[in-house]
Scaffold this motif. Structure first.
Motif, short mmCIF file in Angstrom:
data_model
loop_
_atom_site.label_atom_id
_atom_site.label_comp_id
_atom_site.label_asym_id
_atom_site.label_seq_id
_atom_site.Cartn_x
_atom_site.Cartn_y
_atom_site.Cartn_z
N ASN A 141 6.96 10.47 18.16
CA ASN A 141 5.77 10.50 17.23
C ASN A 141 5.66 11.77 16.73
OD1 ASN A 141 3.43 8.24 16.66
ND2 ASN A 141 4.50 7.57 18.54
N ALA A 142 5.64 12.82 17.55
CA ALA A 142 5.65 14.08 17.26
C ALA A 142 6.59 14.54 16.22
CB ALA A 142 5.35 15.28 18.40
N LEU A 143 7.86 14.29 16.52
CA LEU A 143 8.97 14.60 15.67
C LEU A 143 9.03 13.81 14.43
CD1 LEU A 143 11.76 14.37 18.31
CD2 LEU A 143 10.79 16.47 17.48
N VAL A 144 8.44 12.73 14.41
CA VAL A 144 8.49 12.13 13.07
C VAL A 144 7.49 12.44 12.25
CG1 VAL A 144 7.67 9.79 12.14
CG2 VAL A 144 9.34 10.09 13.92
N ALA A 145 6.27 13.01 12.87
CA ALA A 145 4.86 13.72 12.08
C ALA A 145 5.23 15.23 11.58
CB ALA A 145 3.92 13.46 12.88
N GLY A 146 6.11 15.89 12.57
CA GLY A 146 6.20 17.24 12.20
C GLY A 146 7.15 17.53 11.09
N MET A 164 19.04 12.94 15.11
CA MET A 164 18.79 11.66 14.84
C MET A 164 17.63 11.31 14.18
SD MET A 164 20.44 9.99 18.42
CE MET A 164 19.97 8.36 18.01
N VAL A 165 16.56 11.79 14.63
CA VAL A 165 15.24 11.84 14.09
C VAL A 165 15.08 12.14 12.59
CG1 VAL A 165 13.00 12.54 14.17
CG2 VAL A 165 14.03 11.92 16.28
N LYS A 166 15.98 13.28 12.17
CA LYS A 166 16.21 13.76 11.02
C LYS A 166 17.00 12.85 10.15
CE LYS A 166 17.44 17.88 8.30
NZ LYS A 166 17.89 19.32 8.41
N GLN A 167 17.83 12.30 10.58
CA GLN A 167 18.76 11.43 9.77
C GLN A 167 18.17 10.19 9.42
OE1 GLN A 167 22.49 10.79 11.61
NE2 GLN A 167 23.25 9.37 9.99
N HIS A 168 17.26 9.65 10.34
CA HIS A 168 16.70 8.22 10.28
C HIS A 168 15.25 8.13 10.14
CE1 HIS A 168 20.82 6.65 11.61
NE2 HIS A 168 20.74 7.25 12.78
N LEU A 169 14.52 8.83 10.44
CA LEU A 169 13.28 8.95 10.60
C LEU A 169 12.19 9.95 9.73
CD1 LEU A 169 12.57 7.78 14.05
CD2 LEU A 169 12.38 6.35 12.24
N ASN A 170 12.94 11.19 9.74
CA ASN A 170 11.96 12.29 9.07
C ASN A 170 13.02 13.40 8.56
OD1 ASN A 170 10.44 14.39 8.51
ND2 ASN A 170 9.57 14.59 10.52
N HIS A 171 13.28 13.19 7.18
CA HIS A 171 14.34 14.04 6.78
C HIS A 171 14.01 15.48 6.74
CE1 HIS A 171 16.77 10.67 5.75
NE2 HIS A 171 15.70 10.10 5.14
N GLU A 172 12.63 15.50 6.54
CA GLU A 172 11.90 17.08 6.41
C GLU A 172 11.89 17.92 7.73
OE1 GLU A 172 8.00 16.17 5.26
OE2 GLU A 172 8.76 16.39 3.18
#
Length: 324
Positions: free
Chosen positions: A204-209, A235-243
């Motif tokens: 959740n934190a990685l998606v929000a940050g 992985m989070v950057k690629q699929h859920l949070n590009h920023e």
């Protein structure tokens, strides 16, 4: 087993030198310099580099920073608390979101986090607005905290069946009016303290940050789990949070008397370059003592090497963010 038969564990990257290699490597210190002299020199450098007068520059927009490392005991919560206090003392408006069920950041910041207190659990699981869970720090007007209660320990199980469970924190932050770039009273920093794992709370934190701050202990084992963390971030950057990006690496528990600490710091700086703050946080009894008094080391012992180092690290972060 004969020395020639010894095989290095496969989990150790070949680029990471062993403790024996680091100890044998030549250092920048002359033969006449003792370990104690090195430690004193490092402390004097910290004292000389801190400027207590100038206010910290405000970033152009709220910096949402995730403080995470799946390895425990690296100074993650300690760094979150002390950087938040140092930034607030420098005139910044800072929100700390405690996502660790242990609630250590809430304890150190002297906010109520008994069961039943509006907390990050209510925000993630029940959809409580972020504004209803925010508490003002008792002594610093620019510092705010969303505490963690023991209920958060069961949040990962409860979130499994929730739709878009990995985006609950991002949604809560997006709805908070003091996060953004327009309002003069906006927050300058949101620091999210994560548990020492890569579960749903950390996700959740990685998606929000937008930015990630990784504290790394100046010891050999700290390097081994770093690869897994970076893979997770990618992985989070690629699929859920590009920023999301790793913007800041902070070396903690640095012992200037040992070649091992210097070697680990060198390895980290070689790999991450400008992402690593120049200031390293030294091992300090005062830093460890402060939370037991419900304080950060910044207020418990402002003149200690740990406090001075966190002040300088916060200044580095602020200047780097203002120029970005």
């Amino acid at each position: 087993m004969a020395e020639s038969d010894h095989v290095a564990p496969s989990s150790v990257p070949p680029s990471v030198r062993t403790a024996a290699d680091l100890d044998a490597a030549p250092t920048a210190y002359g033969d006449q310099t003792t370990p104690l002299a090195r430690a004193i020199e490092a402390e004097l450098r910290a004292r000389e580099s801190v400027n207590f007068q100038d206010p910290l520059p405000r970033p152009a927009a709220t910096r949402v920073m995730v403080v995470a490392n799946q390895k425990g005991g690296v100074g993650k919560t300690t760094s979150t608390v002390n950087l938040a206090v140092a930034l607030a003392q420098g005139g910044q408006r800072v929100l700390v979101v405690d996502l660790d069920p242990q609630g250590n950041a809430s304890t150190a910041l002297a906010v109520d986090h008994r069961r039943g207190t509006p907390s990050s659990y209510d925000m993630l699981v029940d959809g409580m607005p972020l504004a209803d869970a925010v508490q003002q720090h008792p002594d610093l007007p620019g510092l705010f905290v969303v505490p963690a209660t023991i209920d958060l320990a069961g949040a990962e199980i409860e979130l499994v069946s929730v739709v878009a469970r990995e985006s609950r924190l991002k949604k809560a932050l997006a709805a908070y009016p003091l996060i953004g770039s327009q309002d003069e009273d906006r927050l300058d920093y949101v620091l999210i303290d994560c548990p020492p794992s890569l579960g749903l709370l950390t996700l959740n934190a990685l998606v929000a940050g937008v930015e990630m701050l990784i504290p790394i202990q100046a010891e050999y084992y700290a390097l081994e789990g770093l690869g897994q963390l970076i893979e997770t971030v990618e992985m989070v950057k690629q699929h859920l949070n590009h920023e999301l990006s790793i913007s800041t690496i902070l070396i903690t528990m640095y012992d200037a008397r040992t070649n091992l600490a210097a070697g680990v710091a060198e390895e980290v700086r070689e790999h991450f370059k400008d992402q690593v703050l120049r200031t390293a946080i030294p091992r300090s009894v005062r830093v460890s003592e402060a939370p037991s008094y419900g304080q950060s080391v910044m207020t418990y012992d402002p003149g200690s090497p740990g406090a001075l180092s966190y002040l300088e690290a916060a200044r580095e972060m602020a200047i780097k963010g203002a120029s970005a």
